[in-house]
Write a protein that holds these residues in place. Structure first.
Motif, short mmCIF file in Angstrom:
data_model
loop_
_atom_site.label_atom_id
_atom_site.label_comp_id
_atom_site.label_asym_id
_atom_site.label_seq_id
_atom_site.Cartn_x
_atom_site.Cartn_y
_atom_site.Cartn_z
N GLY A 49 -50.00 -46.63 -24.84
CA GLY A 49 -49.12 -47.01 -25.93
C GLY A 49 -48.40 -45.81 -26.53
O GLY A 49 -48.58 -44.67 -26.12
N GLU A 50 -47.56 -46.10 -27.52
CA GLU A 50 -46.85 -45.06 -28.25
C GLU A 50 -47.26 -45.10 -29.72
O GLU A 50 -47.46 -46.18 -30.29
N TRP A 51 -47.38 -43.91 -30.30
CA TRP A 51 -47.92 -43.77 -31.65
C TRP A 51 -46.94 -42.98 -32.50
O TRP A 51 -46.30 -42.04 -32.02
N TRP A 52 -46.85 -43.31 -33.81
CA TRP A 52 -46.02 -42.54 -34.71
C TRP A 52 -46.46 -42.83 -36.15
O TRP A 52 -47.32 -43.67 -36.39
N ALA A 53 -45.88 -42.09 -37.09
CA ALA A 53 -46.20 -42.25 -38.51
C ALA A 53 -45.00 -42.82 -39.23
O ALA A 53 -43.86 -42.38 -39.02
N LYS A 63 -49.83 -53.11 -25.98
CA LYS A 63 -49.85 -54.31 -25.16
C LYS A 63 -51.30 -54.77 -25.04
O LYS A 63 -52.22 -53.95 -24.99
N ALA A 64 -51.49 -56.07 -24.97
CA ALA A 64 -52.84 -56.61 -24.91
C ALA A 64 -53.62 -56.03 -23.73
O ALA A 64 -54.83 -55.82 -23.82
N GLU A 65 -52.92 -55.75 -22.66
CA GLU A 65 -53.59 -55.24 -21.46
C GLU A 65 -54.20 -53.85 -21.68
O GLU A 65 -55.08 -53.43 -20.93
N GLY A 81 -48.17 -55.81 -29.36
CA GLY A 81 -46.94 -55.63 -30.12
C GLY A 81 -47.04 -54.42 -31.03
O GLY A 81 -47.91 -53.57 -30.88
N GLU A 82 -46.15 -54.36 -32.02
CA GLU A 82 -46.13 -53.24 -32.95
C GLU A 82 -47.07 -53.53 -34.11
O GLU A 82 -46.93 -54.54 -34.79
N VAL A 83 -48.03 -52.64 -34.32
CA VAL A 83 -49.04 -52.84 -35.35
C VAL A 83 -49.16 -51.60 -36.23
O VAL A 83 -48.74 -50.50 -35.85
N SER A 84 -49.75 -51.78 -37.41
CA SER A 84 -49.99 -50.69 -38.35
C SER A 84 -51.48 -50.50 -38.56
O SER A 84 -52.24 -51.47 -38.61
N LEU A 85 -51.90 -49.25 -38.71
CA LEU A 85 -53.29 -48.91 -39.00
C LEU A 85 -53.33 -48.05 -40.25
O LEU A 85 -52.74 -46.98 -40.29
N ARG A 86 -54.03 -48.54 -41.28
CA ARG A 86 -54.10 -47.81 -42.54
C ARG A 86 -55.06 -46.61 -42.39
O ARG A 86 -56.13 -46.74 -41.79
#
Length: 266
Positions: A49-53, A63-65, A81-86
């Motif tokens: 996946g791809e990560w950013w702030a 992706k679910a896979e 999909g696109e999700v947020s993590l606090r």
């Protein structure tokens, strides 16, 4: 400590609990990376996946896979999909998992990062204990806490990663050790007090600095400084932690031959 338990026995249980905590599956020894994130999506080595702030949270395009799941709701299925993590500074922080990996968003002074804890980390596999000085009751002394009249302060101190960051401090403890009077600047953590110190053993007989924790002071500010429980900071177990160095005045001129010394590897 129970009524029948001696101070030495209580200390022994503390040392055993410390070794168990740092070597736990996702304890400090398992940290393999702290990856600071910018506003543009990027890949983190070893993770899909791809990560950013963005907007105070860590964002992930998943992706679910990939099999990344929220730790608190793993049964709900993989993130898609696109999700947020606090981050950890949020009142309701969120962590994720990828197989045995634990993924922990953190925030420090407005900057966001993702920490990766791997139970198979080499440091965890090599861990053989924490070397300590023998327990000695003379290193446990009465102390008196005095809060700063102006309230909490923020002292800028170097951190283990080479950056300088503010350290919130709330007052000083005064005590007598080996016939001499000393004072240390401390922070308040909940009701308890904590501090970052160095002494004449630091950097050779012991790690370059250590942490102390004191019981909550009573109404008159009285507490106990037990240097038998001076302990190694997280960065002694993994280079990816960003521990603060001691603030000015917190380097004792005497050799504190008490508490934890070094990590032992097998």
């Amino acid at each position: 400590m129970t009524a029948a338990e001696t101070a030495a026995e209580s200390w022994q249980r503390w040392t055993e609990a410390r070794a168990a905590a740092v070597s736990a599956q996702h304890g400090p020894l398992a940290l393999t990376g702290t990856h600071w994130l910018g506003p543009d999506p990027e890949q983190i080595p070893g993770l899909p996946g791809e990560w950013w702030a963005a907007d105070g949270v860590v964002r992930l395009d998943a992706k679910a896979e990939y099999g990344i799941r929220l730790e608190s709701a793993a049964a709900a299925g993989a993130l898609d999909g696109e999700v947020s993590l606090r981050p950890d500074t949020d009142p309701a922080p969120e962590r994720a998992t990828l197989g045995e990996l634990r993924l922990v968003p953190i925030e420090r002074e407005g900057e966001l990062a993702l920490r990766v804890f791997d139970p198979d980390a080499p440091a965890r596999a090599a861990f053989a204990g924490i070397d300590t000085f023998p327990y000695a009751p003379d290193w446990a002394v009465a102390a008196v806490f005095t809060p700063f009249e102006s309230g909490d302060r923020a002292l800028t101190v170097p951190n283990a990663d080479g950056k300088e960051r503010p350290l919130a401090v709330t007052g000083q403890i005064a005590f007598t050790l080996c016939g001499e009077e000393y004072a240390l600047t401390v922070s308040r953590s909940g009701g308890r007090l904590s501090g970052v110190i160095a002494d004449a053993t630091s950097g050779h007989e012991t790690y370059r600095f250590r942490f102390i924790t004191l019981p909550a002071p009573d109404a008159d500010g009285r507490t106990v400084l037990d240097l038998n429980r001076a302990h190694l900071p997280p960065c002694a177990f993994a280079d990816h932690f960003i521990c603060p160095f001691p603030p000015p005045g917190n380097r004792l001129p005497l050799a504190v031959e008490a508490g934890e010394r070094h990590v032992v590897t097998g």
